[in-house]
Structure formats: structure tokens, C-alpha cells
Design an enzyme around this catalytic site. Structure first.
Site, PDB file in Angstrom:
ATOM      1  N   SER A   1       0.708  -1.226   0.117  1.00  0.00           N
ATOM      2  CA  SER A   1      -0.689  -0.692   0.239  1.00  0.00           C
ATOM      3  C   SER A   1       1.000   1.237  -0.187  1.00  0.00           C
ATOM      4  O   SER A   1       1.616   1.251  -0.566  1.00  0.00           O
ATOM      5  CB  SER A   1      -0.808   0.097   1.328  1.00  0.00           C
ATOM      6  OG  SER A   1      -2.107   1.047   0.808  1.00  0.00           O
TER       7      SER A   1
ATOM      8  N   ASP B   1      -6.273  -5.176  -2.891  1.00  0.00           N
ATOM      9  CA  ASP B   1      -5.462  -4.881  -1.808  1.00  0.00           C
ATOM     10  C   ASP B   1      -4.999  -5.682  -0.838  1.00  0.00           C
ATOM     11  O   ASP B   1      -4.800  -6.609  -0.596  1.00  0.00           O
ATOM     12  CB  ASP B   1      -6.875  -4.805  -1.023  1.00  0.00           C
ATOM     13  CG  ASP B   1      -6.499  -3.640   0.840  1.00  0.00           C
ATOM     14  OD1 ASP B   1      -5.275  -3.731   0.232  1.00  0.00           O
ATOM     15  OD2 ASP B   1      -7.953  -3.349   1.525  1.00  0.00           O
TER      16      ASP B   1
END
Length: 303
Positions: A51, A169
Site C-alpha cells: 500500500s 488490496d
């Protein structure tokens, strides 16, 4: 300048709290050489992140930024990108990213142009690059930045690669990327990794205790709280699994333990609070000793 021994850097996810990771790294590089702090890409053979940490890994490892340059670019990007969109659920009930993925893509491409890169430059670097990047051969830098940033409910997913693989994700289950980095390093160095590893540095984004927010109809806060706790669990599990690395002073974990509790992943305006909490952490005697030992290890100095 390091020699043939292997040095690895893992950077956690954590939204705008990536600024805390960069401040810790900034101090570490200054401890290595106070007069001329080196670029992380000159000292680490592989940098991996999830991320926000993935975005920073690309900026530091692939774009060869100094930590100061990375802080400047990252804070500018955070200020413009982390602005909530008005709708978070589509007519069909699909969760929509609360931030503008198109704006993130635009900022990344502008950042590439500012550093003299074509916007379609591949993530894969030249074979003789000192800092390795390990991903799909056909992936462009901006695509990789978007893919690692596609955290559920924050940025929309992206489809890349020859097989149209969707990236949603990486943070779910791997917000601390230390195991992923270790596995990638094994792919590159094989059996030489264990004996040749000089130093593995893992840097977190703080340990927040998140509470529900009033506009959270999707239970996003629960996901964020799970990410925060999973990160430290992963770090401790790695320390136990690779206990000899810790015992031999080859594994270092830095993570602000207090002061970032109420800073959400999107609250880019709270830079002063993040900086203050990180400075307090770095100033602790135990952290100072650990950082000095880590810097001596990286630089090949005797303690």
C-alpha cells in the site's frame, strides 16, 4: 558503501502515516552518515512495501530518491489525493473508493515526468541495478503504484498485466510485507540469502487504536483496526520464525508505539502531529541504541 552482503528494507502500509516511516528512515540514513546521508537504494539491495509502503518502495528503490526528496513528493501527493469523494457506494451497491484513483494516477505520472521518466516506463529496472524490483515484467511504474495503493474502500481496483489480473488490496493480510519481501529475496538469492543477509530493516506506520467514525456506514474502521493489529502480529511472528536473525543483530523493527493512535490513514493535514510523535519515538534511548546498531550494521562498522 556496502559490499556483497544482502540488505533488505520492508515498509508497512498505513496511508498518510507513511510519513512516519520516512522520518524513521531519514534518521537511519543520517545515522549511517551524518554529513552526507545516503540514498536508501545505495544501501538496500531490495526494498518492498505494501500500500503506502509499496508506493514509497517504488519512489526510493526504482526512482532512486533520497529520503528528503521522497518526503517532499509524498506529502505533496498526500495533500492532493486524500480528499474524500462524495459517493462511496455505487447504484449497484458496489463499494467505491473514497479517494480519486484518477487523481492518484495523474500525480504519479507527473512525478515520473518531473524526474525525467516517460510515463510508460516499466517498473522492471536494468539487470545491473543495485536495488532490485521484483514484479511483472510488463508492469509500468504508474500501474504498480496504483496496484499497491488499491486498498479496499480507499482506491478503486486496477487491472494490469497480460492476463488482466485485478489488484484490489495487498494490505489485507500483508500490511506488514516482511514475509513477502523475504520470499522475493529467496527467489533472487536462493540459498545464499540466509548466510549472506547482513541486515533486514522493517519500518511500521505506528500502532493506532481506531474507533468508529460517524459517517462509516460500511464498517471500514473495523478493517483498518484489523490491519493495524495484523501488522504487529506479523512482525512478532517473523521475529520468532527467524529468531537467529534477531539474536545476531541482523533484523531490526522500528515502529512508533504511541502518538499516532487517532490519525486516520487519510488525514494528511496532521503532519505536525505525525512528526512530533515520530520525533519523540526516535528520541527514546532504547530506539536510539537500536538505530545506531542498525546503522553500524548497514555501514559495515564495528559497534
Amino acid at each position: 558503501m556496502p559490499g556483497d552482503e544482502i540488505r533488505l528494507l520492508a515498509l508497512d502500509g498505513g496511508g498518510v502515516r507513511g510519513l512516519s516511516s520516512l522520518m524513521i528512515l531519514q534518521q537511519l540514513m543520517a545515522t549511517v552518515d551524518s554529513e552526507s546521508p545516503p540514498k536508501p537504494c545505495d544501501y538496500f539491495d531490495m526494498i518492498g512495501g505494501t500500500s503506502t509502503g509499496g508506493l514509497l518502495a517504488i519512489m526510493l528503490g526504482r526512482l532512486h530518491m533520497t529520503v528528503d526528496e521522497c518526503i517532499d513528493k509524498y506529502t505533496s501527493l498526500s495533500d492532493e489525493v486524500f480528499e474524500k469523494k462524495s459517493h462511496r457506494v455505487t447504484i449497484r451497491g458496489k463499494i467505491q473508493g473514497r479517494f480519486d484513483a484518477a487523481k492518484l494516477e495523474q500525480k504519479i505520472k507527473q512525478m515520473l515526468a518531473d524526474r525525467g521518466f516517460d510515463q510508460d516506463t516499466l517498473l522492471k529496472d536494468s539487470p545491473d541495478s543495485c536495488c532490485k524490483i521484483h514484479l511483472l515484467d510488463s508492469t509500468k511504474i504508474w500501474q504498480a503504484c496504483r496496484a499497491t495503493s488499491a486498498a479496499t474502500s480507499f482506491f478503486d481496483p486496477i487491472t494490469i498485466g497480460p492476463f488482466n489480473e485485478e489488484f484490489v488490496d495487498g494490505a489485507l493480510g500483508a500490511n506488514n510485507p516482511v514475509y513477502a519481501l523475504w520470499n522475493q529475496a529467496q527467489d533472487v538469492w536462493g540459498d545464499r540469502l540466509w548466510g549472506g543477509l547482513k541486515c533486514l530493516v522493517s519500518i511500521g506506520t505506528g500502532m493506532p487504536t481506531l474507533n468508529p467514525v460517524r459517517d462509516d456506514v460500511l464498517g471500514i474502521w473495523t478493517t483498518l483496526k484489523e490491519l493495524a493489529t495484523e501488522t504487529e502480529k506479523t512482525g512478532e511472528q517473523f521475529r520468532r520464525d527467524k529468531s537467529s536473525l534477531d539474536d545476531e543483530g541482523r533484523y531490526y523493527r522500528f515502529n512508533v508505539d504511541h502518538g499516532l493512535e487517532h490519525i486516520g490513514l487519510e488525514e494528511s493535514k496532521k503532519k505536525k502531529e505525525m512528526a512530533a510523535a515520530t520525533s519523540r519515538y526516535i528520541g527514546l534511548q532504547a530506539v536510539f541504541k537500536q538505530m545506531k546498531a542498525c546503522a553500524n550494521n548497514l555501514a559495515g562498522r564495528e559497534c
